[in-house]
Design a protein around this motif. Structure first.
Motif, PDB file in Angstrom:
ATOM      1  N   GLU A 184     -15.286  -7.002  -9.308  1.00 24.34           N
ATOM      2  CA  GLU A 184     -15.861  -7.201  -7.981  1.00 24.34           C
ATOM      3  C   GLU A 184     -14.792  -7.620  -6.973  1.00 24.34           C
ATOM      4  N   ALA A 185     -13.898  -8.528  -7.397  1.00 19.95           N
ATOM      5  CA  ALA A 185     -12.835  -8.975  -6.492  1.00 19.95           C
ATOM      6  C   ALA A 185     -11.899  -7.826  -6.142  1.00 19.95           C
ATOM      7  N   LEU A 186     -11.624  -6.949  -7.115  1.00 20.75           N
ATOM      8  CA  LEU A 186     -10.718  -5.834  -6.869  1.00 20.75           C
ATOM      9  C   LEU A 186     -11.401  -4.668  -6.151  1.00 20.75           C
ATOM     10  N   ARG A 187     -12.715  -4.679  -6.120  1.00 21.99           N
ATOM     11  CA  ARG A 187     -13.444  -3.686  -5.335  1.00 21.99           C
ATOM     12  C   ARG A 187     -13.384  -3.975  -3.834  1.00 21.99           C
ATOM     13  N   TRP A 188     -13.090  -5.218  -3.527  1.00 25.58           N
ATOM     14  CA  TRP A 188     -13.085  -5.657  -2.129  1.00 25.58           C
ATOM     15  C   TRP A 188     -12.173  -4.777  -1.294  1.00 25.58           C
ATOM     16  N   ARG A 189     -12.665  -4.409  -0.120  1.00 26.23           N
ATOM     17  CA  ARG A 189     -11.879  -3.599   0.805  1.00 26.23           C
ATOM     18  C   ARG A 189     -11.561  -4.430   2.037  1.00 26.23           C
ATOM     19  N   PRO A 190     -10.303  -4.838   2.204  1.00 26.52           N
ATOM     20  CA  PRO A 190      -9.948  -5.667   3.357  1.00 26.52           C
ATOM     21  C   PRO A 190     -10.146  -4.909   4.657  1.00 26.52           C
ATOM     22  N   THR A 191     -10.416  -5.665   5.717  1.00 32.24           N
ATOM     23  CA  THR A 191     -10.493  -5.047   7.036  1.00 32.24           C
ATOM     24  C   THR A 191      -9.092  -4.660   7.473  1.00 32.24           C
ATOM     25  N   GLN A 192      -9.024  -3.836   8.478  1.00 34.26           N
ATOM     26  CA  GLN A 192      -7.723  -3.353   8.948  1.00 34.26           C
ATOM     27  C   GLN A 192      -6.827  -4.503   9.400  1.00 34.26           C
ATOM     28  N   ASP A 193      -7.454  -5.562   9.938  1.00 37.39           N
ATOM     29  CA  ASP A 193      -6.677  -6.671  10.478  1.00 37.39           C
ATOM     30  C   ASP A 193      -5.981  -7.489   9.396  1.00 37.39           C
ATOM     31  N   ASP A 194      -6.649  -7.643   8.225  1.00 40.10           N
ATOM     32  CA  ASP A 194      -6.050  -8.484   7.196  1.00 40.10           C
ATOM     33  C   ASP A 194      -5.710  -7.709   5.929  1.00 40.10           C
ATOM     34  N   ALA A 195      -5.559  -6.382   6.049  1.00 35.70           N
ATOM     35  CA  ALA A 195      -5.218  -5.565   4.890  1.00 35.70           C
ATOM     36  C   ALA A 195      -3.824  -5.917   4.387  1.00 35.70           C
ATOM     37  N   PRO A 196      -3.655  -5.982   3.042  1.00 37.63           N
ATOM     38  CA  PRO A 196      -2.318  -6.240   2.522  1.00 37.63           C
ATOM     39  C   PRO A 196      -1.375  -5.100   2.868  1.00 37.63           C
ATOM     40  N   ILE A 197      -0.110  -5.424   3.080  1.00 37.59           N
ATOM     41  CA  ILE A 197       0.876  -4.410   3.436  1.00 37.59           C
ATOM     42  C   ILE A 197       0.979  -3.367   2.333  1.00 37.59           C
ATOM     43  N   SER A 198       0.956  -3.796   1.089  1.00 41.02           N
ATOM     44  CA  SER A 198       1.061  -2.860  -0.021  1.00 41.02           C
ATOM     45  C   SER A 198       0.394  -3.463  -1.240  1.00 41.02           C
ATOM     46  N   GLY A 199       0.136  -2.611  -2.244  1.00 38.94           N
ATOM     47  CA  GLY A 199      -0.442  -3.098  -3.482  1.00 38.94           C
ATOM     48  C   GLY A 199      -1.636  -2.285  -3.923  1.00 38.94           C
ATOM     49  N   LEU A 200      -2.201  -2.706  -5.048  1.00 41.97           N
ATOM     50  CA  LEU A 200      -3.300  -1.969  -5.659  1.00 41.97           C
ATOM     51  C   LEU A 200      -4.525  -1.916  -4.747  1.00 41.97           C
ATOM     52  N   LEU A 201      -4.878  -3.044  -4.117  1.00 37.93           N
ATOM     53  CA  LEU A 201      -6.046  -3.051  -3.239  1.00 37.93           C
ATOM     54  C   LEU A 201      -5.874  -2.073  -2.093  1.00 37.93           C
ATOM     55  N   ALA A 202      -4.677  -2.060  -1.512  1.00 41.58           N
ATOM     56  CA  ALA A 202      -4.410  -1.121  -0.419  1.00 41.58           C
ATOM     57  C   ALA A 202      -4.476   0.317  -0.916  1.00 41.58           C
ATOM     58  N   GLY A 203      -3.963   0.584  -2.118  1.00 38.93           N
ATOM     59  CA  GLY A 203      -4.002   1.931  -2.676  1.00 38.93           C
ATOM     60  C   GLY A 203      -5.415   2.415  -2.931  1.00 38.93           C
ATOM     61  N   LEU A 204      -6.261   1.529  -3.483  1.00 37.80           N
ATOM     62  CA  LEU A 204      -7.637   1.918  -3.768  1.00 37.80           C
ATOM     63  C   LEU A 204      -8.457   2.076  -2.499  1.00 37.80           C
ATOM     64  N   ALA A 205      -8.017   1.434  -1.420  1.00 41.35           N
ATOM     65  CA  ALA A 205      -8.736   1.539  -0.151  1.00 41.35           C
ATOM     66  C   ALA A 205      -8.377   2.797   0.631  1.00 41.35           C
ATOM     67  N   ASN A 206      -7.312   3.490   0.224  1.00 44.23           N
ATOM     68  CA  ASN A 206      -6.881   4.709   0.894  1.00 44.23           C
ATOM     69  C   ASN A 206      -7.352   5.910   0.080  1.00 44.23           C
ATOM     70  N   ALA A 207      -8.108   6.810   0.707  1.00 44.32           N
ATOM     71  CA  ALA A 207      -8.764   7.892  -0.031  1.00 44.32           C
ATOM     72  C   ALA A 207      -7.777   8.742  -0.831  1.00 44.32           C
ATOM     73  N   ARG A 208      -6.686   9.176  -0.196  1.00 45.65           N
ATOM     74  CA  ARG A 208      -5.754  10.057  -0.898  1.00 45.65           C
ATOM     75  C   ARG A 208      -4.972   9.316  -1.981  1.00 45.65           C
ATOM     76  N   MET A 209      -4.580   8.065  -1.722  1.00 49.45           N
ATOM     77  CA  MET A 209      -3.865   7.312  -2.738  1.00 49.45           C
ATOM     78  C   MET A 209      -4.793   6.967  -3.906  1.00 49.45           C
ATOM     79  N   ALA A 210      -6.063   6.691  -3.593  1.00 47.91           N
ATOM     80  CA  ALA A 210      -7.028   6.432  -4.662  1.00 47.91           C
ATOM     81  C   ALA A 210      -7.209   7.670  -5.533  1.00 47.91           C
ATOM     82  N   ASP A 211      -7.216   8.855  -4.914  1.00 44.06           N
ATOM     83  CA  ASP A 211      -7.297  10.093  -5.689  1.00 44.06           C
ATOM     84  C   ASP A 211      -6.086  10.230  -6.609  1.00 44.06           C
TER      85      ASP A 211
END
Length: 315
Positions: A184-211
């Motif tokens: 559940e914690a890793l499913r979290w999608r940060p808002t654009q304002d507080d999105a991490p610069i890089s990492g797994l959460l950012a990758g899963l939140a981006n459609a093409r990188m998640a693919d």
């Protein structure tokens, strides 16, 4: 092994991490107070139940935790926590108490608690923990209004109930609850304002990188190249390589190598497979080619690693 060779990156990573051994307890505070804890290193979580307090990790800027907020620390660093910013400048040094009994009180002892939270620790498999820690931000802060916060609140309370009221099957339930909490914690999608610069959460939140991540995890043994992955996600080679590196923090083929080595370490220790079997499972043409890559990446030969097992915790 099937759980670890899964098209769902989250499911395969959590299966590899084997989260376990939960300890949770309540922490409260009254008056003006601040405490400082040294580096703990293991994953921990906190759910704010009442009031608010400030949290600062190592030398980073403090942020406010409010009721309903959930914080996950993949590898708990040294931190300061306090009722107000002025108190944070003069904290009391504390050591993490691993005993399961009692409530930890900060500040004035006799007054009604102005702040109350549920905190907990758990463990990852030491052979695989660096994989997740290296792909996550230092802190995952899920605010009460964010999607998924309500489920995390329910899970954290269920964990505390299992810890404080032991019943038959409790260990199995705790293991499942921690797995669900982590997902559940890793499913979290940060808002654009507080999105991490890089990492797994950012990758899963981006459609093409998640693919791209799903492709890698679904068929890790495939002879992946940047060109093949880029074509699969509909991007040019250069654009895909640059974007993947920017978002995940590592180049595409470095991620493939890290995931293969994480699987290899898990198979060598937990499954007792031969070098040839491991090599075939993660895409190497021969045991010798796999052994060379493993030694270069891990710093130990596969046979040495299999013998030492958990006594060797890679940095």
């Amino acid at each position: 092994m099937r759980d670890r060779l899964n098209a769902d990156p989250l499911a395969s990573i959590v299966a590899l991490l084997r989260p376990r051994t939960v300890l949770s307890k309540f922490v409260s505070g009254a008056g003006s107070w601040a405490v400082q804890y040294p580096n703990y290193g293991q994953p921990s979580f906190c759910l704010m139940l009442k009031g608010s307090c400030w949290l600062s990790l190592d030398s980073a800027e403090p942020f406010l935790m409010e009721p309903g907020d959930y914080v996950l620390l993949p590898a708990t660093p040294g931190f300061r926590m306090g009722s107000d910013l002025e108190a944070m400048d003069r904290p009391t040094m504390r050591i993490a108490d691993a005993s399961p009994a009692g409530e930890i009180r900060h500040g004035t002892q006799g007054d009604e608690a102005a702040v109350r939270m549920l905190g907990g620790y758990f463990l990852f498999d030491p052979t695989s923990a660096p994989l997740l820690v290296g792909l996550l931000p230092t802190v995952v802060h899920i605010k009460a209004a964010d999607s998924g916060a309500a489920r995390l609140t329910w899970i954290a309370r269920a964990i505390d109930e299992e810890n404080t009221t032991p019943r038959p099957g409790g260990d199995a339930i705790l293991t499942r609850l921690v797995e669900i909490m982590l997902i559940e914690a890793l499913r979290w999608r940060p808002t654009q304002d507080d999105a991490p610069i890089s990492g797994l959460l950012a990758g899963l939140a981006n459609a093409r990188m998640a693919d791209a991540l799903r492709l890698i995890h679904e068929d890790v043994a495939r002879r992946w190249t940047i060109e093949v992955l880029a074509k699969k996600v509909g991007m040019s080679r250069a654009a895909f390589a640059a974007r993947f590196t920017q978002i995940l923090g590592v180049p595409p083929m470095e991620y493939v190598l890290r995931w293969r080595m994480a699987l290899a370490k898990d198979m060598l220790w937990h499954d007792g497979l031969s070098l040839g079997e491991v090599a075939h499972a993660i895409g190497y043409q021969s045991a010798s080619a796999f052994s060379t890559a493993f030694s270069r990446s891990v710093g130990l030969s596969p046979s040495t690693f299999a013998r030492t097992g958990r006594t060797y915790a890679p940095a």
